[in-house]
Design a protein around this motif. Sequence first.
Motif, PDB file in Angstrom:
ATOM      1  N   CYS A   1       9.236   1.595  -8.407  1.00 59.73           N
ATOM      2  CA  CYS A   1       8.051   1.274  -7.615  1.00 59.73           C
ATOM      3  C   CYS A   1       7.273   0.101  -8.202  1.00 59.73           C
ATOM      4  O   CYS A   1       6.787  -0.766  -7.462  1.00 59.73           O
ATOM      5  N   VAL A   2       7.168   0.054  -9.526  1.00 60.41           N
ATOM      6  CA  VAL A   2       6.429  -1.044 -10.159  1.00 60.41           C
ATOM      7  C   VAL A   2       7.144  -2.383  -9.946  1.00 60.41           C
ATOM      8  O   VAL A   2       6.511  -3.398  -9.617  1.00 60.41           O
ATOM      9  N   VAL A   3       8.468  -2.390 -10.110  1.00 57.11           N
ATOM     10  CA  VAL A   3       9.222  -3.624  -9.882  1.00 57.11           C
ATOM     11  C   VAL A   3       9.150  -4.035  -8.417  1.00 57.11           C
ATOM     12  O   VAL A   3       8.984  -5.219  -8.088  1.00 57.11           O
ATOM     13  N   ALA A   4       9.276  -3.067  -7.502  1.00 59.63           N
ATOM     14  CA  ALA A   4       9.152  -3.387  -6.077  1.00 59.63           C
ATOM     15  C   ALA A   4       7.773  -3.951  -5.759  1.00 59.63           C
ATOM     16  O   ALA A   4       7.648  -4.865  -4.931  1.00 59.63           O
ATOM     17  N   LYS A   5       6.757  -3.440  -6.423  1.00 61.30           N
ATOM     18  CA  LYS A   5       5.399  -3.931  -6.192  1.00 61.30           C
ATOM     19  C   LYS A   5       5.265  -5.403  -6.588  1.00 61.30           C
ATOM     20  O   LYS A   5       4.683  -6.207  -5.843  1.00 61.30           O
ATOM     21  N   THR A   6       5.815  -5.771  -7.728  1.00 58.67           N
ATOM     22  CA  THR A   6       5.734  -7.172  -8.155  1.00 58.67           C
ATOM     23  C   THR A   6       6.552  -8.085  -7.242  1.00 58.67           C
ATOM     24  O   THR A   6       6.115  -9.183  -6.901  1.00 58.67           O
TER      25      THR A   6
ATOM     26  N   ALA B   1       0.828  -1.205   0.000  1.00 56.19           N
ATOM     27  CA  ALA B   1       0.000   0.000   0.000  1.00 56.19           C
ATOM     28  C   ALA B   1       0.867   1.262   0.000  1.00 56.19           C
ATOM     29  O   ALA B   1       0.526   2.260  -0.652  1.00 56.19           O
ATOM     30  N   SER B   2       2.000   1.225   0.704  1.00 59.41           N
ATOM     31  CA  SER B   2       2.909   2.374   0.697  1.00 59.41           C
ATOM     32  C   SER B   2       3.500   2.600  -0.696  1.00 59.41           C
ATOM     33  O   SER B   2       3.639   3.743  -1.147  1.00 59.41           O
ATOM     34  N   THR B   3       3.828   1.508  -1.390  1.00 56.50           N
ATOM     35  CA  THR B   3       4.350   1.627  -2.752  1.00 56.50           C
ATOM     36  C   THR B   3       3.298   2.206  -3.699  1.00 56.50           C
ATOM     37  O   THR B   3       3.596   3.079  -4.525  1.00 56.50           O
ATOM     38  N   ASP B   4       2.070   1.722  -3.588  1.00 57.10           N
ATOM     39  CA  ASP B   4       0.992   2.277  -4.413  1.00 57.10           C
ATOM     40  C   ASP B   4       0.769   3.751  -4.112  1.00 57.10           C
ATOM     41  O   ASP B   4       0.488   4.552  -5.022  1.00 57.10           O
ATOM     42  N   LEU B   5       0.891   4.119  -2.857  1.00 58.82           N
ATOM     43  CA  LEU B   5       0.719   5.520  -2.482  1.00 58.82           C
ATOM     44  C   LEU B   5       1.810   6.389  -3.116  1.00 58.82           C
ATOM     45  O   LEU B   5       1.536   7.509  -3.576  1.00 58.82           O
ATOM     46  N   ALA B   6       3.042   5.877  -3.144  1.00 53.98           N
ATOM     47  CA  ALA B   6       4.129   6.629  -3.784  1.00 53.98           C
ATOM     48  C   ALA B   6       3.891   6.789  -5.286  1.00 53.98           C
ATOM     49  O   ALA B   6       4.150   7.854  -5.858  1.00 53.98           O
TER      50      ALA B   6
ATOM     51  N   THR C   1      12.022  10.630 -13.300  1.00 57.45           N
ATOM     52  CA  THR C   1      10.608  10.280 -13.210  1.00 57.45           C
ATOM     53  C   THR C   1      10.330   8.847 -13.665  1.00 57.45           C
ATOM     54  O   THR C   1       9.666   8.073 -12.955  1.00 57.45           O
ATOM     55  N   ASP C   2      10.824   8.437 -14.837  1.00 55.09           N
ATOM     56  CA  ASP C   2      10.592   7.066 -15.292  1.00 55.09           C
ATOM     57  C   ASP C   2      11.361   6.065 -14.446  1.00 55.09           C
ATOM     58  O   ASP C   2      10.883   4.948 -14.200  1.00 55.09           O
ATOM     59  N   TRP C   3      12.572   6.432 -14.011  1.00 56.42           N
ATOM     60  CA  TRP C   3      13.345   5.539 -13.153  1.00 56.42           C
ATOM     61  C   TRP C   3      12.619   5.265 -11.849  1.00 56.42           C
ATOM     62  O   TRP C   3      12.524   4.117 -11.411  1.00 56.42           O
ATOM     63  N   PHE C   4      12.075   6.294 -11.218  1.00 58.76           N
ATOM     64  CA  PHE C   4      11.375   6.104  -9.946  1.00 58.76           C
ATOM     65  C   PHE C   4      10.093   5.309 -10.137  1.00 58.76           C
ATOM     66  O   PHE C   4       9.757   4.428  -9.316  1.00 58.76           O
TER      67      PHE C   4
END
Length: 387
Positions: free
Chosen positions: A121-126, A81-86, A114-117
């Motif tokens: 987050c997307v990779v961390a989410k998976t 949820a913290s990752t989605d919030l970011a 911007t694209d790097w961040f």
Amino acid sequence: MLENSNQEEMDIDRPTNVSFFDFVGGVQLLRGEDTRTAMPVLLIGICVSGAVCNLLVLLIFIRDFRSGRGSEVKALLASLASTDLAILLLCAPVRAVTYYRQTWTLGSFACRTTDWFQHSCVVAKTFILVATTKAKHTLLPRAAASQPLHSPTWIHGALAFIWTVSMMFPLPQMLFAALVPRGDDFVCVSEMPVCASDFMSLFYKIYPTVAFVAPVIFTIAYYTKTLYTAVNHAPSPRHQSKVVLVLLCLSGAVWLMLLPEWGTFTWIRLGYNRPPAGLIMFAQVLLYACSALSPVVLMTMYDDVRQGLVAIWFVATCRRDKRAPETKCPQTEGNGAEVAANAVGNAVSQTKEATFPDVEHFWTGRRNTHVEDEHDPVPWEKEEKML
């Protein structure tokens, strides 16, 4: 629906020593005023609703840990949820501004990061979803849950490893991003030189496979097997199968909504014909909608989250009622002493009217006791009583 003529971006000259060229931070130089207004409104709406839902989920998990009802799964879902919030608060507004301005106005640092961040987050989410396959669904000990958000050591190590790898994988998104002048304005693009094309061609085949395809296959296979085992062989199949079903549905929704983003990303990086701008924008909208949908899945399917949401609603309702006590307290006339005297008098009268069956039977029996004996040895006692 946007017309095709409004979705096509303007042509921009590609340098001769560049083998790859793409916009960063959203599609720029678009034709059409409808895109300029529709996309920012849509992204801001998704951002606001998703941020509220993720904050509610985080609040529920913090409440569970403080009350001793935390678990490893809840700790990882709180990180999710913290990752989605970011993603919603730091990435979606950048795209909204880009679509509204149609050029890049946020500076060089934002262009490079911007694209790097967002990819980090997307990779961390998976990877966090993959880590939930190892997490236990049982509650943490109450002594260990005395501290807020306390979790086993392996979770801290796993999250540190996940974020380290997630920030290293998308480094080419930062290295190749640059500002390019376009008349009086600037556009943010990714330019890959010809000398790095062979290596990056191999990298862009490995990167989506490790960051998306492999986690999808592993997570779906694991949860399917675990769900089957929980239903047929687990000692408490009902509770465990519910949690596994929630995680399976959450992972499936995330994979499906991230598929267009990864598909267009790989399509462009491997040098094929550029996909339509409408498909790229649709993939970006689904990416942010995925971050807004994840907490909704938890609030509707996860029993602990749903109960926590009800508890928070009751707490908010009680506080609102305390601000308006006249709705609960009846109006009385007179001073406080008279009110207290009336209350005491009512209590005494209710006590007198209350009759205990056993005591009543005892005294009734004593009153109805009448001894009639002709051979009473001491008849004068009755006579004295009569006198």
